[in-house]
Write an enzyme that holds these catalytic residues in place. Sequence first.
Site, PDB file in Angstrom:
ATOM      1  N   LYS A   1      -1.907  -4.554  -1.783  1.00 54.21           N
ATOM      2  CA  LYS A   1      -0.692  -5.378  -1.712  1.00 54.21           C
ATOM      3  C   LYS A   1      -0.683  -6.444  -2.787  1.00 54.21           C
ATOM      4  O   LYS A   1       0.357  -6.763  -3.352  1.00 54.21           O
ATOM      5  CB  LYS A   1      -0.580  -6.048  -0.342  1.00 54.21           C
ATOM      6  CG  LYS A   1      -0.138  -5.101   0.730  1.00 54.21           C
ATOM      7  CD  LYS A   1       0.415  -5.865   1.909  1.00 54.21           C
ATOM      8  CE  LYS A   1       0.953  -4.882   2.943  1.00 54.21           C
ATOM      9  NZ  LYS A   1       1.313  -5.499   4.185  1.00 54.21           N
TER      10      LYS A   1
ATOM     11  N   LYS B   1       1.799   6.528   0.798  1.00 60.04           N
ATOM     12  CA  LYS B   1       2.224   6.361   2.186  1.00 60.04           C
ATOM     13  C   LYS B   1       3.712   6.020   2.260  1.00 60.04           C
ATOM     14  O   LYS B   1       4.208   5.290   1.397  1.00 60.04           O
ATOM     15  CB  LYS B   1       1.402   5.207   2.771  1.00 60.04           C
ATOM     16  CG  LYS B   1       1.465   5.053   4.247  1.00 60.04           C
ATOM     17  CD  LYS B   1       0.728   3.784   4.690  1.00 60.04           C
ATOM     18  CE  LYS B   1       1.475   2.517   4.334  1.00 60.04           C
ATOM     19  NZ  LYS B   1       1.055   1.301   4.996  1.00 60.04           N
TER      20      LYS B   1
ATOM     21  N   LYS C   1       7.821   0.547   4.421  1.00 63.87           N
ATOM     22  CA  LYS C   1       9.078  -0.200   4.485  1.00 63.87           C
ATOM     23  C   LYS C   1       9.454  -0.748   3.133  1.00 63.87           C
ATOM     24  O   LYS C   1      10.624  -0.999   2.855  1.00 63.87           O
ATOM     25  CB  LYS C   1       8.907  -1.418   5.418  1.00 63.87           C
ATOM     26  CG  LYS C   1       8.553  -1.094   6.827  1.00 63.87           C
ATOM     27  CD  LYS C   1       8.010  -2.347   7.544  1.00 63.87           C
ATOM     28  CE  LYS C   1       7.422  -1.969   8.889  1.00 63.87           C
ATOM     29  NZ  LYS C   1       6.480  -2.922   9.438  1.00 63.87           N
TER      30      LYS C   1
HETATM   31  P1  TYM Z   1       2.603  -2.191  10.174  1.00 62.69           P
HETATM   32  O1  TYM Z   1       3.671  -3.092  10.693  1.00 62.69           O
HETATM   33  O2  TYM Z   1       2.476  -2.009   8.699  1.00 62.69           O
HETATM   34  O3  TYM Z   1       2.748  -0.765  10.826  1.00 62.69           O
HETATM   35  C1  TYM Z   1       2.878  -0.628  12.242  1.00 62.69           C
HETATM   36  C2  TYM Z   1       2.185   0.650  12.717  1.00 62.69           C
HETATM   37  O4  TYM Z   1       2.768   1.781  12.049  1.00 62.69           O
HETATM   38  C3  TYM Z   1       1.744   2.529  11.409  1.00 62.69           C
HETATM   39  N1  TYM Z   1       2.283   3.098  10.157  1.00 62.69           N
HETATM   40  C4  TYM Z   1       2.185   4.383   9.845  1.00 62.69           C
HETATM   41  N2  TYM Z   1       1.647   5.428  10.489  1.00 62.69           N
HETATM   42  C5  TYM Z   1       1.711   6.639   9.883  1.00 62.69           C
HETATM   43  N3  TYM Z   1       2.294   6.829   8.661  1.00 62.69           N
HETATM   44  C6  TYM Z   1       2.843   5.806   7.981  1.00 62.69           C
HETATM   45  N4  TYM Z   1       3.425   5.993   6.806  1.00 62.69           N
HETATM   46  C7  TYM Z   1       2.807   4.512   8.571  1.00 62.69           C
HETATM   47  N5  TYM Z   1       3.259   3.277   8.175  1.00 62.69           N
HETATM   48  C8  TYM Z   1       2.920   2.435   9.169  1.00 62.69           C
HETATM   49  C9  TYM Z   1       0.635   1.527  11.126  1.00 62.69           C
HETATM   50  O5  TYM Z   1      -0.605   2.172  10.948  1.00 62.69           O
HETATM   51  C10 TYM Z   1       0.692   0.663  12.357  1.00 62.69           C
HETATM   52  O6  TYM Z   1      -0.027   1.269  13.417  1.00 62.69           O
HETATM   53  N6  TYM Z   1      -1.488  -5.026  10.689  1.00 62.69           N
HETATM   54  C11 TYM Z   1      -0.577  -4.119  11.368  1.00 62.69           C
HETATM   55  C12 TYM Z   1       0.081  -4.728  12.563  1.00 62.69           C
HETATM   56  C13 TYM Z   1      -0.840  -5.359  13.533  1.00 62.69           C
HETATM   57  C14 TYM Z   1      -1.640  -4.717  14.508  1.00 62.69           C
HETATM   58  C15 TYM Z   1      -2.298  -5.753  15.190  1.00 62.69           C
HETATM   59  C16 TYM Z   1      -1.838  -3.387  14.846  1.00 62.69           C
HETATM   60  C17 TYM Z   1      -1.060  -6.695  13.637  1.00 62.69           C
HETATM   61  N7  TYM Z   1      -1.918  -6.936  14.646  1.00 62.69           N
HETATM   62  C18 TYM Z   1      -3.198  -5.477  16.214  1.00 62.69           C
HETATM   63  C19 TYM Z   1      -2.744  -3.115  15.887  1.00 62.69           C
HETATM   64  C20 TYM Z   1      -3.388  -4.155  16.571  1.00 62.69           C
HETATM   65  C21 TYM Z   1       0.505  -3.691  10.388  1.00 62.69           C
HETATM   66  O7  TYM Z   1       0.758  -4.333   9.410  1.00 62.69           O
HETATM   67  O8  TYM Z   1       1.183  -2.590  10.783  1.00 62.69           O
END
Ligand code: TYM
Length: 341
Positions: free
Chosen positions: A118, A202, A205
Amino acid sequence: MAEETHTPRVFSGIKPSGGLTLGNYLGAIKRFVATQGSAMETIYCVVDLHAITVWQDPADLTKATREVAAGYLASGLDPAKSILFNQSQVSGHAELAWIFNCVARLGWMNRMTQFKEKAGKNAEKQSLGLYAYPSLMAADILLYHATHVPVGEDQKQHVELTRDIAAKFNHDFKAGGFFPMPEPVIEGPATRVMNLRDGTKKMSKSGESDMERINMTDDADTIAKKFKKARTDPAPLPDAYDDLADRPEARNLVDIYAALNDMTPQAVIAEYAGAGWGQFKPALADLAVAKLAPISQEMERLMADPAEIDRVLAQGSERARAIAAPILDRTYDLVGMIRGA
Ligand code: TYM
């Protein structure tokens, strides 16, 4: 302190930074919904404190928070069965994150690949929050003594760091097994949904072109158009799934089909072996529209009543606070902080 046994409990979260993608749906939300109603308590969060690690316009953040909540609800998350809330309403997340900032080591944070990706060449200009973010994520999980963390592949390293933080805290404060060692749960055919224009990246968003992702708010025509224009190679689908190993775009579309239709990718291949893209892409587009259009319509309906979404989040926050409060109190005791009687 004696070892503790921890009741199985699920925690996961999604950042409200921009809209939800098909990656979030298949890699996270759909799997969260499948877990609910099992013997395990399920806690799902809209992690707004994480979103502000990069600049968010305040009005956009409010809208995106409601949109993620609407995405959860429209996909079948039931606030009677799961706790659904936004992170900033439970102050324990930020409080425990501070303690974990003092437990985690700089060397550990320096290994986090997501920060490197990032930040790119501009690491000096990133917020301190973006760098410290994995320790907030550890706090999210451990504030509830969660044992299972369903996530996409990209979050695996952060859950492993959470285990390191839990182990060091338990050791440094002679806390036995106070914090559990949470397991990342990374299952199914769509734990890494790829970009529709470049199968080596990947789906996210924040990608440059809207054509590279499916948004959960896309209408039926847009979904169909994006799948039909998705990049592929000229060869037809093979007889064996393993033959897709070096064909990332083709494999991605097969994986998406499998996840949307609750099948294995091998079963998709068995059905479409030898098919060309002129046959497979329209079938995938129809399937995606059939599965996603009702969700996007329901999201639109929910978004028309923001007060109702806010009410659900407030109730969820109250339930989350009730679980977090005694765990945070014990944490402060272990650290040696004086607390009022
Ligand atoms: P975030 O908001 O980027 O994504 C949320 C969830 O979606 C999954 N994801 C994907 N899975 C498969 N293919 C993709 N292209 C894809 N893009 C996103 C992510 O793996 C995630 O499960 N840090 C985390 C949020 C978070 C969190 C937590 C998760 C904060 N605290 C505690 C679990 C437990 C994040 O930025 O996810």
